[in-house]
Design an enzyme around this catalytic site. Structure first.
Site, PDB file in Angstrom:
ATOM      1  N   ASP A  51     -27.496 -25.302 -45.905  1.00 58.54           N
ATOM      2  CA  ASP A  51     -27.466 -26.386 -46.845  1.00 58.54           C
ATOM      3  C   ASP A  51     -28.620 -26.225 -47.450  1.00 58.54           C
ATOM      4  OD1 ASP A  51     -25.560 -28.882 -45.937  1.00 58.54           O
ATOM      5  OD2 ASP A  51     -26.348 -27.565 -44.251  1.00 58.54           O
ATOM      6  N   THR A 122     -20.713 -29.881 -43.410  1.00 60.45           N
ATOM      7  CA  THR A 122     -21.677 -29.415 -42.789  1.00 60.45           C
ATOM      8  C   THR A 122     -21.315 -29.638 -41.271  1.00 60.45           C
ATOM      9  OG1 THR A 122     -23.358 -29.711 -44.523  1.00 60.45           O
ATOM     10  CG2 THR A 122     -24.280 -29.403 -42.046  1.00 60.45           C
TER      11      THR A 122
END
Length: 308
Positions: A51, A122
Protein backbone atom coordinates in the site's frame (compact mmCIF):
# COMPACT_ATOMS: atom_id res chain seq x y z
CA UNK A 1 0.64 18.02 -38.01
CA UNK A 2 -1.64 16.26 -35.52
CA UNK A 3 -2.87 18.29 -32.59
CA UNK A 4 -1.28 17.13 -29.35
CA UNK A 5 -3.57 14.85 -27.32
CA UNK A 6 -5.97 16.47 -24.85
CA UNK A 7 -4.85 16.61 -21.21
CA UNK A 8 -7.43 14.02 -20.12
CA UNK A 9 -6.13 11.44 -22.58
CA UNK A 10 -2.55 12.12 -21.50
CA UNK A 11 -3.50 11.64 -17.85
CA UNK A 12 -5.34 8.37 -18.57
CA UNK A 13 -2.48 7.10 -20.77
CA UNK A 14 0.01 7.85 -17.99
CA UNK A 15 -2.24 6.37 -15.29
CA UNK A 16 -2.33 3.15 -17.32
CA UNK A 17 1.47 2.76 -17.22
CA UNK A 18 1.63 3.96 -13.61
CA UNK A 19 -0.92 1.25 -12.66
CA UNK A 20 1.16 -1.41 -14.41
CA UNK A 21 4.21 -0.28 -12.44
CA UNK A 22 2.07 -0.44 -9.27
CA UNK A 23 1.12 -4.04 -10.07
CA UNK A 24 4.79 -4.97 -10.35
CA UNK A 25 5.44 -3.45 -6.90
CA UNK A 26 2.44 -5.36 -5.44
CA UNK A 27 3.75 -8.66 -6.84
CA UNK A 28 7.34 -7.95 -5.75
CA UNK A 29 6.34 -7.21 -2.14
CA UNK A 30 4.31 -10.44 -2.00
CA UNK A 31 7.14 -12.46 -3.57
CA UNK A 32 9.66 -11.05 -1.07
CA UNK A 33 7.43 -12.35 1.72
CA UNK A 34 7.65 -9.45 4.18
CA UNK A 35 4.31 -7.62 3.88
CA UNK A 36 5.02 -5.16 6.71
CA UNK A 37 1.42 -5.24 7.96
CA UNK A 38 0.22 -2.33 10.11
CA UNK A 39 -3.26 -2.15 11.68
CA UNK A 40 -4.77 1.31 11.09
CA UNK A 41 -8.11 1.30 12.95
CA UNK A 42 -8.31 -2.45 13.58
CA UNK A 43 -7.86 -5.96 12.21
CA UNK A 44 -10.08 -5.27 9.18
CA UNK A 45 -8.30 -2.01 8.33
CA UNK A 46 -4.79 -2.92 7.33
CA UNK A 47 -1.91 -1.29 5.55
CA UNK A 48 1.04 -3.15 4.04
CA UNK A 49 4.38 -2.21 2.56
CA UNK A 50 2.68 -2.62 -0.85
CA UNK A 51 0.00 0.00 0.00
CA UNK A 52 2.75 2.42 1.04
CA UNK A 53 5.14 1.89 -1.87
CA UNK A 54 2.39 1.82 -4.49
CA UNK A 55 0.82 5.05 -3.26
CA UNK A 56 4.20 6.77 -3.28
CA UNK A 57 4.85 5.48 -6.80
CA UNK A 58 1.46 6.49 -8.23
CA UNK A 59 1.24 9.90 -6.58
CA UNK A 60 4.84 10.91 -7.27
CA UNK A 61 4.75 9.67 -10.88
CA UNK A 62 1.53 11.51 -11.74
CA UNK A 63 2.44 14.66 -9.76
CA UNK A 64 5.73 14.93 -11.63
CA UNK A 65 3.94 14.91 -15.01
CA UNK A 66 0.82 16.83 -13.98
CA UNK A 67 1.91 19.12 -11.13
CA UNK A 68 -1.35 21.10 -10.86
CA UNK A 69 -3.66 18.10 -10.59
CA UNK A 70 -5.03 17.35 -7.09
CA UNK A 71 -4.12 13.78 -6.11
CA UNK A 72 -5.79 12.20 -3.07
CA UNK A 73 -4.56 8.79 -1.88
CA UNK A 74 -5.94 6.48 0.79
CA UNK A 75 -2.82 6.23 2.92
CA UNK A 76 -1.59 9.05 5.11
CA UNK A 77 2.13 8.95 4.42
CA UNK A 78 5.01 11.19 5.44
CA UNK A 79 6.12 13.45 2.57
CA UNK A 80 9.31 11.49 1.97
CA UNK A 81 11.46 11.92 -1.09
CA UNK A 82 10.38 9.19 -3.48
CA UNK A 83 13.25 7.14 -4.91
CA UNK A 84 13.66 7.19 -8.69
CA UNK A 85 13.01 3.47 -8.97
CA UNK A 86 9.40 4.14 -7.88
CA UNK A 87 8.82 6.68 -10.68
CA UNK A 88 7.02 5.59 -13.85
CA UNK A 89 7.13 8.08 -16.70
CA UNK A 90 5.76 5.93 -19.51
CA UNK A 91 2.30 6.05 -21.08
CA UNK A 92 0.02 3.79 -23.11
CA UNK A 93 0.31 4.84 -26.77
CA UNK A 94 -2.99 3.13 -27.63
CA UNK A 95 -4.93 5.46 -25.30
CA UNK A 96 -3.29 8.57 -26.76
CA UNK A 97 -4.59 7.57 -30.21
CA UNK A 98 -8.21 7.81 -29.01
CA UNK A 99 -10.16 10.99 -29.62
CA UNK A 100 -10.98 12.85 -26.42
CA UNK A 101 -14.75 13.37 -26.00
CA UNK A 102 -15.61 16.96 -26.94
CA UNK A 103 -16.92 17.86 -23.48
CA UNK A 104 -13.49 17.10 -21.96
CA UNK A 105 -11.11 18.69 -24.47
CA UNK A 106 -10.77 22.00 -22.61
CA UNK A 107 -9.99 20.58 -19.17
CA UNK A 108 -7.08 22.21 -17.30
CA UNK A 109 -4.80 20.41 -14.88
CA UNK A 110 -6.09 22.26 -11.83
CA UNK A 111 -9.65 21.11 -12.64
CA UNK A 112 -8.83 17.42 -12.25
CA UNK A 113 -8.89 15.39 -9.04
CA UNK A 114 -7.28 11.93 -9.02
CA UNK A 115 -8.47 9.48 -6.33
CA UNK A 116 -5.98 6.69 -5.64
CA UNK A 117 -6.48 3.42 -3.79
CA UNK A 118 -3.00 1.87 -4.00
CA UNK A 119 -4.23 -1.57 -2.94
CA UNK A 120 -7.97 -2.21 -2.81
CA UNK A 121 -8.55 -5.44 -0.92
CA UNK A 122 -5.58 -5.20 1.46
CA UNK A 123 -7.09 -7.72 3.87
CA UNK A 124 -7.50 -10.24 1.06
CA UNK A 125 -3.94 -9.54 -0.07
CA UNK A 126 -2.65 -10.44 3.40
CA UNK A 127 -4.77 -13.63 3.34
CA UNK A 128 -3.59 -14.78 -0.09
CA UNK A 129 -6.90 -14.16 -1.91
CA UNK A 130 -4.86 -12.49 -4.58
CA UNK A 131 -7.38 -12.17 -7.39
CA UNK A 132 -9.50 -9.89 -5.15
CA UNK A 133 -6.78 -7.24 -5.17
CA UNK A 134 -6.90 -4.17 -7.43
CA UNK A 135 -5.03 -0.89 -7.88
CA UNK A 136 -7.47 2.00 -8.47
CA UNK A 137 -6.77 5.34 -10.16
CA UNK A 138 -9.95 7.39 -10.64
CA UNK A 139 -10.07 10.71 -12.47
CA UNK A 140 -12.75 13.28 -11.61
CA UNK A 141 -13.80 16.57 -13.19
CA UNK A 142 -16.56 18.86 -11.96
CA UNK A 143 -17.14 16.47 -9.04
CA UNK A 144 -17.86 13.56 -11.37
CA UNK A 145 -15.85 10.37 -12.05
CA UNK A 146 -15.06 10.62 -15.78
CA UNK A 147 -12.18 8.19 -16.30
CA UNK A 148 -10.51 5.38 -14.45
CA UNK A 149 -7.90 2.66 -14.44
CA UNK A 150 -8.26 -0.62 -12.56
CA UNK A 151 -5.26 -2.93 -12.47
CA UNK A 152 -5.70 -6.48 -11.24
CA UNK A 153 -2.12 -7.59 -10.44
CA UNK A 154 -3.02 -11.24 -9.96
CA UNK A 155 -5.56 -11.75 -12.73
CA UNK A 156 -4.99 -15.31 -14.04
CA UNK A 157 -2.79 -16.26 -11.08
CA UNK A 158 -4.45 -19.68 -10.87
CA UNK A 159 -4.58 -20.19 -14.65
CA UNK A 160 -1.26 -22.01 -14.98
CA UNK A 161 2.30 -21.07 -15.90
CA UNK A 162 1.50 -20.05 -19.49
CA UNK A 163 -1.14 -17.48 -18.52
CA UNK A 164 -0.28 -13.79 -18.58
CA UNK A 165 -0.36 -12.53 -15.00
CA UNK A 166 -2.30 -9.33 -14.33
CA UNK A 167 -4.39 -7.00 -16.48
CA UNK A 168 -5.24 -3.32 -16.76
CA UNK A 169 -8.80 -2.14 -17.40
CA UNK A 170 -9.36 1.49 -18.39
CA UNK A 171 -12.32 3.63 -19.37
CA UNK A 172 -13.41 7.15 -20.21
CA UNK A 173 -17.02 8.38 -20.29
CA UNK A 174 -17.97 8.88 -23.91
CA UNK A 175 -15.34 6.43 -25.20
CA UNK A 176 -16.04 3.17 -23.39
CA UNK A 177 -14.05 0.74 -21.25
CA UNK A 178 -11.38 -1.72 -22.37
CA UNK A 179 -9.15 -4.55 -21.20
CA UNK A 180 -11.94 -7.04 -20.38
CA UNK A 181 -14.84 -8.78 -22.11
CA UNK A 182 -18.08 -6.94 -21.31
CA UNK A 183 -20.66 -9.56 -20.31
CA UNK A 184 -24.14 -9.25 -18.83
CA UNK A 185 -25.24 -11.41 -15.92
CA UNK A 186 -27.59 -14.30 -16.79
CA UNK A 187 -31.04 -12.84 -17.54
CA UNK A 188 -33.70 -13.43 -14.89
CA UNK A 189 -31.09 -14.26 -12.25
CA UNK A 190 -30.47 -11.95 -9.28
CA UNK A 191 -26.90 -12.50 -8.19
CA UNK A 192 -25.70 -10.04 -5.55
CA UNK A 193 -22.04 -9.30 -4.89
CA UNK A 194 -21.24 -7.80 -1.49
CA UNK A 195 -18.60 -7.39 1.18
CA UNK A 196 -16.56 -10.30 2.44
CA UNK A 197 -15.13 -8.85 5.66
CA UNK A 198 -17.37 -5.88 6.57
CA UNK A 199 -20.74 -7.57 7.03
CA UNK A 200 -23.44 -6.43 9.45
CA UNK A 201 -27.09 -7.13 10.24
CA UNK A 202 -28.09 -4.20 8.05
CA UNK A 203 -25.92 -5.38 5.13
CA UNK A 204 -27.47 -8.86 5.33
CA UNK A 205 -31.07 -7.68 5.87
CA UNK A 206 -30.81 -5.48 2.82
CA UNK A 207 -29.57 -8.37 0.68
CA UNK A 208 -32.30 -10.70 1.98
CA UNK A 209 -34.95 -8.13 1.05
CA UNK A 210 -33.76 -8.32 -2.56
CA UNK A 211 -34.51 -12.06 -2.54
CA UNK A 212 -31.37 -12.99 -4.50
CA UNK A 213 -30.79 -16.31 -6.27
CA UNK A 214 -27.25 -16.23 -4.91
CA UNK A 215 -24.82 -14.01 -3.02
CA UNK A 216 -21.10 -13.67 -3.80
CA UNK A 217 -18.88 -12.32 -1.01
CA UNK A 218 -15.58 -10.89 -2.24
CA UNK A 219 -13.09 -8.27 -1.11
CA UNK A 220 -12.45 -4.93 -2.77
CA UNK A 221 -14.74 -2.43 -4.50
CA UNK A 222 -12.71 -2.67 -7.71
CA UNK A 223 -13.16 -6.43 -7.70
CA UNK A 224 -16.92 -6.10 -7.13
CA UNK A 225 -17.34 -3.81 -10.13
CA UNK A 226 -15.33 -6.33 -12.20
CA UNK A 227 -17.89 -8.99 -11.16
CA UNK A 228 -20.62 -6.74 -12.63
CA UNK A 229 -18.94 -5.90 -15.94
CA UNK A 230 -17.94 -9.53 -16.53
CA UNK A 231 -21.45 -10.82 -15.82
CA UNK A 232 -20.64 -12.82 -12.68
CA UNK A 233 -23.06 -10.71 -10.59
CA UNK A 234 -26.09 -8.58 -11.40
CA UNK A 235 -25.85 -6.06 -8.54
CA UNK A 236 -23.38 -4.82 -5.95
CA UNK A 237 -25.19 -4.02 -2.71
CA UNK A 238 -23.48 -2.73 0.43
CA UNK A 239 -25.82 -1.13 2.98
CA UNK A 240 -23.14 0.29 5.26
CA UNK A 241 -20.63 3.08 5.57
CA UNK A 242 -17.08 1.90 4.91
CA UNK A 243 -16.37 2.56 1.25
CA UNK A 244 -14.43 5.74 0.53
CA UNK A 245 -14.12 7.95 -2.53
CA UNK A 246 -10.88 6.30 -3.67
CA UNK A 247 -12.69 2.91 -3.59
CA UNK A 248 -15.47 4.03 -5.90
CA UNK A 249 -14.03 6.69 -8.26
CA UNK A 250 -12.19 4.48 -10.79
CA UNK A 251 -14.79 1.66 -10.65
CA UNK A 252 -17.60 4.20 -11.15
CA UNK A 253 -15.96 5.64 -14.27
CA UNK A 254 -15.47 2.16 -15.76
CA UNK A 255 -19.04 1.08 -14.93
CA UNK A 256 -20.62 4.30 -16.24
CA UNK A 257 -18.50 4.12 -19.41
CA UNK A 258 -20.28 0.86 -20.32
CA UNK A 259 -23.79 2.04 -19.37
CA UNK A 260 -24.01 0.82 -15.77
CA UNK A 261 -24.91 2.83 -12.69
CA UNK A 262 -23.54 3.25 -9.16
CA UNK A 263 -24.98 5.39 -6.36
CA UNK A 264 -25.40 5.30 -2.62
CA UNK A 265 -28.28 3.24 -1.16
CA UNK A 266 -30.64 6.25 -1.59
CA UNK A 267 -29.81 6.64 -5.27
CA UNK A 268 -27.63 9.74 -4.81
CA UNK A 269 -24.63 10.13 -7.13
CA UNK A 270 -21.21 10.26 -5.49
CA UNK A 271 -19.32 13.56 -5.59
CA UNK A 272 -15.58 13.60 -6.19
CA UNK A 273 -14.50 17.23 -5.89
CA UNK A 274 -11.42 17.72 -3.73
CA UNK A 275 -13.33 19.21 -0.76
CA UNK A 276 -15.78 16.31 -0.46
CA UNK A 277 -15.79 14.07 2.62
CA UNK A 278 -13.96 10.82 1.95
CA UNK A 279 -16.48 8.36 3.40
CA UNK A 280 -19.41 7.09 1.33
CA UNK A 281 -21.62 7.07 4.45
CA UNK A 282 -24.78 5.84 2.78
CA UNK A 283 -23.41 2.64 1.27
CA UNK A 284 -23.23 1.50 -2.34
CA UNK A 285 -25.71 0.22 -4.91
CA UNK A 286 -24.52 -0.65 -8.42
CA UNK A 287 -25.59 -2.65 -11.46
CA UNK A 288 -24.51 -2.98 -15.08
CA UNK A 289 -28.15 -3.39 -16.16
CA UNK A 290 -31.52 -3.15 -14.33
CA UNK A 291 -30.26 -0.74 -11.68
CA UNK A 292 -33.87 0.47 -11.11
CA UNK A 293 -35.03 -3.04 -10.23
CA UNK A 294 -32.63 -3.14 -7.27
CA UNK A 295 -33.02 0.51 -6.29
CA UNK A 296 -36.78 0.05 -6.02
CA UNK A 297 -36.39 -2.85 -3.60
CA UNK A 298 -34.10 -1.33 -0.97
CA UNK A 299 -36.15 -1.43 2.26
CA UNK A 300 -37.08 1.88 3.89
CA UNK A 301 -35.59 0.87 7.25
CA UNK A 302 -32.24 0.38 5.49
CA UNK A 303 -32.46 3.82 3.89
CA UNK A 304 -33.40 5.41 7.21
CA UNK A 305 -30.40 3.79 8.90
CA UNK A 306 -27.92 5.23 6.39
CA UNK A 307 -27.55 8.99 6.37
CA UNK A 308 -25.63 10.40 3.37
Amino acid sequence: SMASPALLMRVVASAYSVAEKAATIVRNVMAAGDLGIVEKTGANDLQTKADRLVQMSICASLARKFPKVTIIGEEELPADEVTEELIEDGHCEEILKRTCPAQYTGIKEEELVIWVDPLDGTKEYTEGLLDHVTVLIGIAYGGKAIAGVINQPYYNYEAGADAVLGRTIWGVLGIGAFGFQLTEAPPGKHIIVTTRSHSSTLVNDCISALNPDSVIRVGGAGNKIIQLIEGKASAYVFASPGCKKWDTCAPEAILHAVGGKITDIHGNAFQYNKEVKHMNSAGVLAALRNYDYYAGRIPNNVKQSLVP
